[in-house]
Design a protein around this motif. Sequence first.
Motif, PDB file in Angstrom:
ATOM      1  N   ILE A 131     105.366  32.712  34.160  1.00  0.00           N
ATOM      2  CA  ILE A 131     104.623  32.838  35.407  1.00  0.00           C
ATOM      3  C   ILE A 131     103.755  31.600  35.574  1.00  0.00           C
ATOM      4  O   ILE A 131     102.947  31.270  34.707  1.00  0.00           O
ATOM      5  CB  ILE A 131     103.766  34.127  35.409  1.00  0.00           C
ATOM      6  CG1 ILE A 131     104.674  35.355  35.311  1.00  0.00           C
ATOM      7  CG2 ILE A 131     102.890  34.181  36.653  1.00  0.00           C
ATOM      8  CD1 ILE A 131     103.949  36.671  35.221  1.00  0.00           C
ATOM      9  N   GLY A 132     103.944  30.910  36.702  1.00  0.00           N
ATOM     10  CA  GLY A 132     103.134  29.739  37.023  1.00  0.00           C
ATOM     11  C   GLY A 132     101.907  30.154  37.818  1.00  0.00           C
ATOM     12  O   GLY A 132     101.947  31.101  38.599  1.00  0.00           O
ATOM     13  N   THR A 133     100.806  29.421  37.608  1.00  0.00           N
ATOM     14  CA  THR A 133      99.559  29.728  38.302  1.00  0.00           C
ATOM     15  C   THR A 133      99.009  28.484  38.996  1.00  0.00           C
ATOM     16  O   THR A 133      99.432  27.366  38.718  1.00  0.00           O
ATOM     17  CB  THR A 133      98.490  30.271  37.333  1.00  0.00           C
ATOM     18  OG1 THR A 133      98.099  29.224  36.443  1.00  0.00           O
ATOM     19  CG2 THR A 133      99.001  31.475  36.556  1.00  0.00           C
ATOM     20  N   GLU A 134      98.038  28.703  39.866  1.00  0.00           N
ATOM     21  CA  GLU A 134      97.445  27.588  40.604  1.00  0.00           C
ATOM     22  C   GLU A 134      96.501  26.756  39.736  1.00  0.00           C
ATOM     23  O   GLU A 134      96.463  25.540  39.853  1.00  0.00           O
ATOM     24  CB  GLU A 134      96.705  28.112  41.833  1.00  0.00           C
ATOM     25  CG  GLU A 134      96.195  27.023  42.742  1.00  0.00           C
ATOM     26  CD  GLU A 134      95.593  27.573  44.007  1.00  0.00           C
ATOM     27  OE1 GLU A 134      96.269  27.459  45.045  1.00  0.00           O
ATOM     28  OE2 GLU A 134      94.480  28.117  43.954  1.00  0.00           O
ATOM     29  N   ASN A 135      95.737  27.398  38.869  1.00  0.00           N
ATOM     30  CA  ASN A 135      94.747  26.674  38.070  1.00  0.00           C
ATOM     31  C   ASN A 135      94.725  27.080  36.604  1.00  0.00           C
ATOM     32  O   ASN A 135      93.761  26.780  35.904  1.00  0.00           O
ATOM     33  CB  ASN A 135      93.343  26.870  38.657  1.00  0.00           C
ATOM     34  CG  ASN A 135      93.196  26.209  39.994  1.00  0.00           C
ATOM     35  OD1 ASN A 135      93.446  25.021  40.136  1.00  0.00           O
ATOM     36  ND2 ASN A 135      92.811  26.978  40.995  1.00  0.00           N
ATOM     37  N   GLY A 136      95.762  27.771  36.133  1.00  0.00           N
ATOM     38  CA  GLY A 136      95.748  28.244  34.756  1.00  0.00           C
ATOM     39  C   GLY A 136      96.983  27.893  33.958  1.00  0.00           C
ATOM     40  O   GLY A 136      97.236  28.490  32.920  1.00  0.00           O
ATOM     41  N   GLY A 137      97.792  26.958  34.441  1.00  0.00           N
ATOM     42  CA  GLY A 137      98.978  26.558  33.699  1.00  0.00           C
ATOM     43  C   GLY A 137     100.097  27.576  33.800  1.00  0.00           C
ATOM     44  O   GLY A 137     100.256  28.266  34.805  1.00  0.00           O
ATOM     45  N   ILE A 138     100.876  27.664  32.716  1.00  0.00           N
ATOM     46  CA  ILE A 138     102.033  28.551  32.647  1.00  0.00           C
ATOM     47  C   ILE A 138     101.732  29.691  31.689  1.00  0.00           C
ATOM     48  O   ILE A 138     101.114  29.490  30.645  1.00  0.00           O
ATOM     49  CB  ILE A 138     103.275  27.788  32.141  1.00  0.00           C
ATOM     50  CG1 ILE A 138     103.561  26.582  33.044  1.00  0.00           C
ATOM     51  CG2 ILE A 138     104.489  28.698  32.082  1.00  0.00           C
ATOM     52  CD1 ILE A 138     104.606  25.650  32.484  1.00  0.00           C
ATOM     53  N   ASN A 139     102.188  30.881  32.012  1.00  0.00           N
ATOM     54  CA  ASN A 139     102.017  32.055  31.178  1.00  0.00           C
ATOM     55  C   ASN A 139     103.386  32.604  30.815  1.00  0.00           C
ATOM     56  O   ASN A 139     104.232  32.799  31.690  1.00  0.00           O
ATOM     57  CB  ASN A 139     101.231  33.129  31.931  1.00  0.00           C
ATOM     58  CG  ASN A 139      99.825  32.687  32.245  1.00  0.00           C
ATOM     59  OD1 ASN A 139      98.894  33.059  31.570  1.00  0.00           O
ATOM     60  ND2 ASN A 139      99.660  31.873  33.291  1.00  0.00           N
ATOM     61  N   LYS A 140     103.603  32.858  29.529  1.00  0.00           N
ATOM     62  CA  LYS A 140     104.884  33.391  29.054  1.00  0.00           C
ATOM     63  C   LYS A 140     104.652  34.814  28.539  1.00  0.00           C
ATOM     64  O   LYS A 140     103.763  35.056  27.722  1.00  0.00           O
ATOM     65  CB  LYS A 140     105.433  32.519  27.930  1.00  0.00           C
ATOM     66  CG  LYS A 140     106.723  33.021  27.337  1.00  0.00           C
ATOM     67  CD  LYS A 140     107.134  32.144  26.157  1.00  0.00           C
ATOM     68  CE  LYS A 140     108.298  32.746  25.421  1.00  0.00           C
ATOM     69  NZ  LYS A 140     108.517  32.093  24.134  1.00  0.00           N
ATOM     70  N   LEU A 141     105.469  35.746  29.029  1.00  0.00           N
ATOM     71  CA  LEU A 141     105.386  37.126  28.564  1.00  0.00           C
ATOM     72  C   LEU A 141     105.621  37.164  27.060  1.00  0.00           C
ATOM     73  O   LEU A 141     106.568  36.557  26.557  1.00  0.00           O
ATOM     74  CB  LEU A 141     106.438  37.984  29.275  1.00  0.00           C
ATOM     75  CG  LEU A 141     106.516  39.454  28.861  1.00  0.00           C
ATOM     76  CD1 LEU A 141     105.275  40.208  29.321  1.00  0.00           C
ATOM     77  CD2 LEU A 141     107.777  40.091  29.434  1.00  0.00           C
ATOM     78  N   ILE A 142     104.752  37.850  26.339  1.00  0.00           N
ATOM     79  CA  ILE A 142     104.925  38.034  24.895  1.00  0.00           C
ATOM     80  C   ILE A 142     105.967  39.131  24.710  1.00  0.00           C
ATOM     81  O   ILE A 142     105.788  40.251  25.170  1.00  0.00           O
ATOM     82  CB  ILE A 142     103.595  38.402  24.215  1.00  0.00           C
ATOM     83  CG1 ILE A 142     102.576  37.265  24.396  1.00  0.00           C
ATOM     84  CG2 ILE A 142     103.814  38.728  22.741  1.00  0.00           C
ATOM     85  CD1 ILE A 142     101.161  37.637  23.977  1.00  0.00           C
ATOM     86  N   GLY A 143     107.061  38.792  24.065  1.00  0.00           N
ATOM     87  CA  GLY A 143     108.147  39.749  23.877  1.00  0.00           C
ATOM     88  C   GLY A 143     109.229  39.547  24.917  1.00  0.00           C
ATOM     89  O   GLY A 143     109.167  38.675  25.781  1.00  0.00           O
ATOM     90  N   SER A 144     110.226  40.378  24.847  1.00  0.00           N
ATOM     91  CA  SER A 144     111.400  40.266  25.699  1.00  0.00           C
ATOM     92  C   SER A 144     111.174  40.974  27.038  1.00  0.00           C
ATOM     93  O   SER A 144     110.633  42.082  27.095  1.00  0.00           O
ATOM     94  CB  SER A 144     112.600  40.904  24.987  1.00  0.00           C
ATOM     95  OG  SER A 144     113.711  40.926  25.820  1.00  0.00           O
ATOM     96  N   TYR A 145     111.621  40.341  28.111  1.00  0.00           N
ATOM     97  CA  TYR A 145     111.501  40.933  29.439  1.00  0.00           C
ATOM     98  C   TYR A 145     112.229  42.275  29.509  1.00  0.00           C
ATOM     99  O   TYR A 145     111.740  43.221  30.110  1.00  0.00           O
ATOM    100  CB  TYR A 145     112.063  39.972  30.491  1.00  0.00           C
ATOM    101  CG  TYR A 145     111.958  40.503  31.891  1.00  0.00           C
ATOM    102  CD1 TYR A 145     110.748  40.475  32.576  1.00  0.00           C
ATOM    103  CD2 TYR A 145     113.065  41.040  32.540  1.00  0.00           C
ATOM    104  CE1 TYR A 145     110.643  40.967  33.867  1.00  0.00           C
ATOM    105  CE2 TYR A 145     112.965  41.531  33.834  1.00  0.00           C
ATOM    106  CZ  TYR A 145     111.757  41.491  34.485  1.00  0.00           C
ATOM    107  OH  TYR A 145     111.651  41.990  35.761  1.00  0.00           O
ATOM    108  N   SER A 146     113.388  42.359  28.879  1.00  0.00           N
ATOM    109  CA  SER A 146     114.182  43.588  28.957  1.00  0.00           C
ATOM    110  C   SER A 146     113.525  44.757  28.238  1.00  0.00           C
ATOM    111  O   SER A 146     113.925  45.902  28.434  1.00  0.00           O
ATOM    112  CB  SER A 146     115.598  43.355  28.430  1.00  0.00           C
ATOM    113  OG  SER A 146     115.560  42.901  27.099  1.00  0.00           O
ATOM    114  N   ASP A 147     112.486  44.500  27.441  1.00  0.00           N
ATOM    115  CA  ASP A 147     111.768  45.578  26.757  1.00  0.00           C
ATOM    116  C   ASP A 147     110.673  46.215  27.618  1.00  0.00           C
ATOM    117  O   ASP A 147     110.094  47.221  27.211  1.00  0.00           O
ATOM    118  CB  ASP A 147     111.141  45.070  25.452  1.00  0.00           C
ATOM    119  CG  ASP A 147     112.183  44.752  24.395  1.00  0.00           C
ATOM    120  OD1 ASP A 147     113.323  45.266  24.498  1.00  0.00           O
ATOM    121  OD2 ASP A 147     111.876  43.969  23.474  1.00  0.00           O
TER     122      ASP A 147
END
Length: 187
Positions: A131-147
């Motif tokens: 997930i990209g943000t306007e002022n907070g960089g990139i965020n990656k979900l911890i764990g698998s999306y399918s979970d």
Amino acid sequence: TDPESAKALFSPIAIPEEFMEETGVSVVWCIEKESDDLYWIATVFGLIKAVYTDEQWQFSRYFGASRLRTIFIDQNKNMWLGGYHALMVVPYSSRGTMKSLTVDLNSGKPDAISDDVITSFLLDSRDNLWIGTENGGINKLIGSYSDLDFSVDLADQAGFQVYAASSREHMLNNEEINVLYEHTDGN
């Protein structure tokens, strides 16, 4: 390709004026195609559903108070909506009511999303949600999306790892991430 013949492929479509009355502006940030006759439009005046039937467009508006910037629809038709102070997930099973699930935004929790303006989504080939943000960089979900379990609220089950320019280890040169793409090698 002849530019004159290409013009026939596109025609303007007017979003109903009453949708824009609250804001007075008509900014469209994102258009997501779900099928040949169903499109979702992220605007500063909410989410627009555009359905093409009987050779005309029918429009519906949802989340009118939300200023939305981006839409992501996964392979199971769960819809992620991001915008200004907004991150909502509408599971496919809730499309009739448009009941959305919540995700923590900039709450101060160590695994919350790092900013409250969501600009982009990417589900990569390794089942990672970014997930990209306007002022907070990139965020990656911890764990698998399918979970992820879309039958319950996501706030308690979705944590994120932050990749930000303020942390030199991640090699970003800016905190504003408007678009995310996966490299052809899967990285």
